[in-house]
Design a protein around this motif. Structure first.
Motif, PDB file in Angstrom:
ATOM      1  N   HIS A   1       0.868  -1.104   0.167  1.00 17.30           N
ATOM      2  CA  HIS A   1       0.168  -0.140  -0.061  1.00 17.30           C
ATOM      3  C   HIS A   1       0.901   1.243  -0.075  1.00 17.30           C
ATOM      4  CE1 HIS A   1      -3.893   1.764   1.764  1.00 17.30           C
ATOM      5  NE2 HIS A   1      -3.433   2.679   1.070  1.00 17.30           N
ATOM      6  N   ILE A   2       2.022   1.169   0.883  1.00 15.59           N
ATOM      7  CA  ILE A   2       2.577   2.572   1.001  1.00 15.59           C
ATOM      8  C   ILE A   2       3.616   2.538  -0.218  1.00 15.59           C
ATOM      9  CG2 ILE A   2       4.701   3.478   2.332  1.00 15.59           C
ATOM     10  CD1 ILE A   2       3.305   2.188   4.884  1.00 15.59           C
ATOM     11  N   THR A   3       3.996   1.558  -0.709  1.00 14.05           N
ATOM     12  CA  THR A   3       4.811   1.814  -1.961  1.00 14.05           C
ATOM     13  C   THR A   3       4.098   2.121  -3.072  1.00 14.05           C
ATOM     14  OG1 THR A   3       5.974  -0.381  -1.186  1.00 14.05           O
ATOM     15  CG2 THR A   3       6.106   0.260  -3.671  1.00 14.05           C
ATOM     16  N   LEU A   4       2.741   1.812  -2.986  1.00 15.11           N
ATOM     17  CA  LEU A   4       1.996   2.545  -4.225  1.00 15.11           C
ATOM     18  C   LEU A   4       1.784   4.135  -3.911  1.00 15.11           C
ATOM     19  CD1 LEU A   4      -0.742  -0.306  -4.615  1.00 15.11           C
ATOM     20  CD2 LEU A   4       1.081   0.391  -6.434  1.00 15.11           C
ATOM     21  N   LEU A   5       1.721   4.274  -2.933  1.00 14.77           N
ATOM     22  CA  LEU A   5       1.405   6.000  -2.376  1.00 14.77           C
ATOM     23  C   LEU A   5       2.857   6.604  -3.089  1.00 14.77           C
ATOM     24  CD1 LEU A   5       0.274   5.703   1.185  1.00 14.77           C
ATOM     25  CD2 LEU A   5      -0.879   6.732  -0.831  1.00 14.77           C
ATOM     26  N   TYR A   6       3.943   6.064  -3.035  1.00 14.19           N
ATOM     27  CA  TYR A   6       5.266   6.818  -3.467  1.00 14.19           C
ATOM     28  C   TYR A   6       5.535   6.359  -4.724  1.00 14.19           C
ATOM     29  CZ  TYR A   6       6.483   7.850   1.298  1.00 14.19           C
ATOM     30  OH  TYR A   6       6.702   8.298   2.651  1.00 14.19           O
ATOM     31  N   ARG A   7       4.694   5.766  -5.625  1.00 17.71           N
ATOM     32  CA  ARG A   7       5.079   5.227  -6.836  1.00 17.71           C
ATOM     33  C   ARG A   7       4.926   6.653  -7.729  1.00 17.71           C
ATOM     34  NH1 ARG A   7       2.565   0.263 -10.090  1.00 17.71           N
ATOM     35  NH2 ARG A   7       0.850   1.760 -10.207  1.00 17.71           N
ATOM     36  N   LYS A   8       5.905   6.897  -8.641  1.00 26.33           N
ATOM     37  CA  LYS A   8       5.820   7.923  -9.506  1.00 26.33           C
ATOM     38  C   LYS A   8       5.744   7.551 -11.027  1.00 26.33           C
ATOM     39  CE  LYS A   8       6.897  10.969  -6.342  1.00 26.33           C
ATOM     40  NZ  LYS A   8       5.631  11.997  -5.638  1.00 26.33           N
ATOM     41  N   PRO A   9       4.676   8.013 -11.809  1.00 26.83           N
ATOM     42  CA  PRO A   9       3.627   9.210 -11.391  1.00 26.83           C
ATOM     43  C   PRO A   9       2.665   8.471 -10.624  1.00 26.83           C
ATOM     44  CG  PRO A   9       3.403   8.528 -13.589  1.00 26.83           C
ATOM     45  CD  PRO A   9       4.616   7.747 -13.193  1.00 26.83           C
ATOM     46  N   TYR A  10       2.009   9.378  -9.800  1.00 28.30           N
ATOM     47  CA  TYR A  10       0.994   8.893  -8.785  1.00 28.30           C
ATOM     48  C   TYR A  10      -0.150   8.626  -9.544  1.00 28.30           C
ATOM     49  CZ  TYR A  10      -2.551   8.518  -5.231  1.00 28.30           C
ATOM     50  OH  TYR A  10      -3.329   8.061  -4.149  1.00 28.30           O
ATOM     51  N   ASN A  11      -0.618   7.215  -9.144  1.00 28.90           N
ATOM     52  CA  ASN A  11      -1.985   6.672  -9.639  1.00 28.90           C
ATOM     53  C   ASN A  11      -2.830   6.353  -8.615  1.00 28.90           C
ATOM     54  OD1 ASN A  11      -3.982   5.407 -11.305  1.00 28.90           O
ATOM     55  ND2 ASN A  11      -2.689   4.228 -12.384  1.00 28.90           N
ATOM     56  N   GLU A  12      -4.027   6.914  -8.503  1.00 29.14           N
ATOM     57  CA  GLU A  12      -4.947   6.428  -7.398  1.00 29.14           C
ATOM     58  C   GLU A  12      -5.556   5.180  -7.659  1.00 29.14           C
ATOM     59  OE1 GLU A  12      -8.009   9.265  -5.518  1.00 29.14           O
ATOM     60  OE2 GLU A  12      -8.873   7.875  -7.152  1.00 29.14           O
ATOM     61  N   LYS A  13      -5.632   4.678  -8.661  1.00 29.25           N
ATOM     62  CA  LYS A  13      -6.357   3.397  -8.949  1.00 29.25           C
ATOM     63  C   LYS A  13      -5.926   2.423  -8.167  1.00 29.25           C
ATOM     64  CE  LYS A  13      -8.883   4.851 -13.104  1.00 29.25           C
ATOM     65  NZ  LYS A  13      -9.169   4.122 -14.438  1.00 29.25           N
TER      66      LYS A  13
END
Length: 305
Positions: free
Chosen positions: A269-281
């Motif tokens: 979950h936290i890794t997805l928050l930091y992934r660039k570019p940010y993607n909410e889905k």
């Protein structure tokens, strides 16, 4: 049984009817339903029901209970249409920057007709819930009022970061309590630890929904967490809230194998928050998956362990 079945049939037939009567506005509403956010509330309603059954001495899901719960979901969807429409009207200027595919931005619907459709959906949701269960009726009223003061003037509480998300947390708790009551529980018996979990860490972790709208919110004066702190620092704080959410869930459940599972989910979950570019889905997907997984764990713990 027949009574609830007829109500459910009518609930499914209403959008079909309006597809013929006013196809453009109905299609736009259906396209803009934001099903993944509705799934958030379905998961919480299920959590309420599961919490009741996990505390019950016996578990037997009657067909009537299943119908009532399905009607609650239908009422939530109709209430969500009103919330989406009023939010779209209130956020029109911000949506011109960040959400250009919304109906009002595209100009595919007239605002007055759009608002009337929202009011109709709210009225249908309220009447439907009144015909089914008292707890459901009060729940729909509280949820709809909560979203209105969150999105619309004069209060428009979404402009106040922590209060805004606590209000969403309150709505989430109302849905869970309704699920608990519809399953057969008393509102006063809803577990306090899970109420705190929903109101505090879960609602604060939900600040991730504002990350994609930072530019539009900033230019229209909506002081979300990303607008105040900047997106980078806001992600750090949201990641902390997210970690707290998984830790508290693991502590409440208190099963040995759940701790590493929650840890793994938190890392993803936290890794997805930091992934660039940010993607909410994908963030929403892991968030919803975790909520449904929580329901499964609680049922497994009660009936298979």
């Amino acid at each position: 049984m027949l009574y609830y079945s007829l109500l459910l049939l009518v609930s499914f037939m209403v959008p079909v009817f309006f597809l013929f009567v006013c196809p453009v506005i109905t299609r736009e509403i259906l396209r803009d339903l934001r099903l993944i956010r509705i799934l958030h509330y379905i998961a919480l309603a299920l959590l309420g029901a599961v919490l009741y059954f996990s505390g019950a001495t016996t578990f037997f899901l009657q067909a009537q209970q299943a119908l009532v719960f399905t009607l609650f979901i239908a009422a939530l969807v109709y209430a969500a249409v009103f919330a989406i429409i009023t939010n779209n009207i209130a956020d029109l200027e911000a949506d011109k920057i960040c959400n250009i595919n919304r109906p009002l931005v595209k100009g595919t619907v007239k605002q007055s007709h759009y608002l009337l459709a929202g009011i109709f959906c709210l009225a249908y949701s309220v009447v439907l819930s009144l015909l089914v269960h008292r707890a459901m009726f009060y729940g729909i009223l509280l949820i709809s009022a909560g979203y209105y003061i969150y999105s619309c003037r004069p209060l428009r509480l979404k402009r106040i970061p922590f209060i805004a998300k606590l209000l969403i947390g309150f709505n989430s708790l109302v849905v869970a309590v309704c699920g608990f009551a519809l399953a057969g529980g008393q509102v006063a018996n809803f577990p306090l630890s899970w109420a705190i979990f929903i109101i505090l860490p879960l609602s604060l972790a939900a600040n991730f929904v504002d990350l994609k709208d930072t530019t539009g919110d900033g230019q229209t004066g909506i002081k979300t967490l990303p607008v105040i702190l900047g997106q980078s620092r806001a992600i750090h704080l949201i990641a902390f809230f997210t970690a707290c959410t998984y830790v508290m869930a693991a502590v409440i459940i208190h099963i040995l194998w759940v701790y590493p599972l929650c840890g793994m989910m938190a890392i993803i979950h936290i890794t997805l928050l930091y992934r660039k570019p940010y993607n909410e889905k994908p963030v929403f997907f892991i968030y919803i998956s975790a909520l449904f997984g929580l329901n499964i764990i609680l049922l497994l713990n009660k009936y298979l362990m």
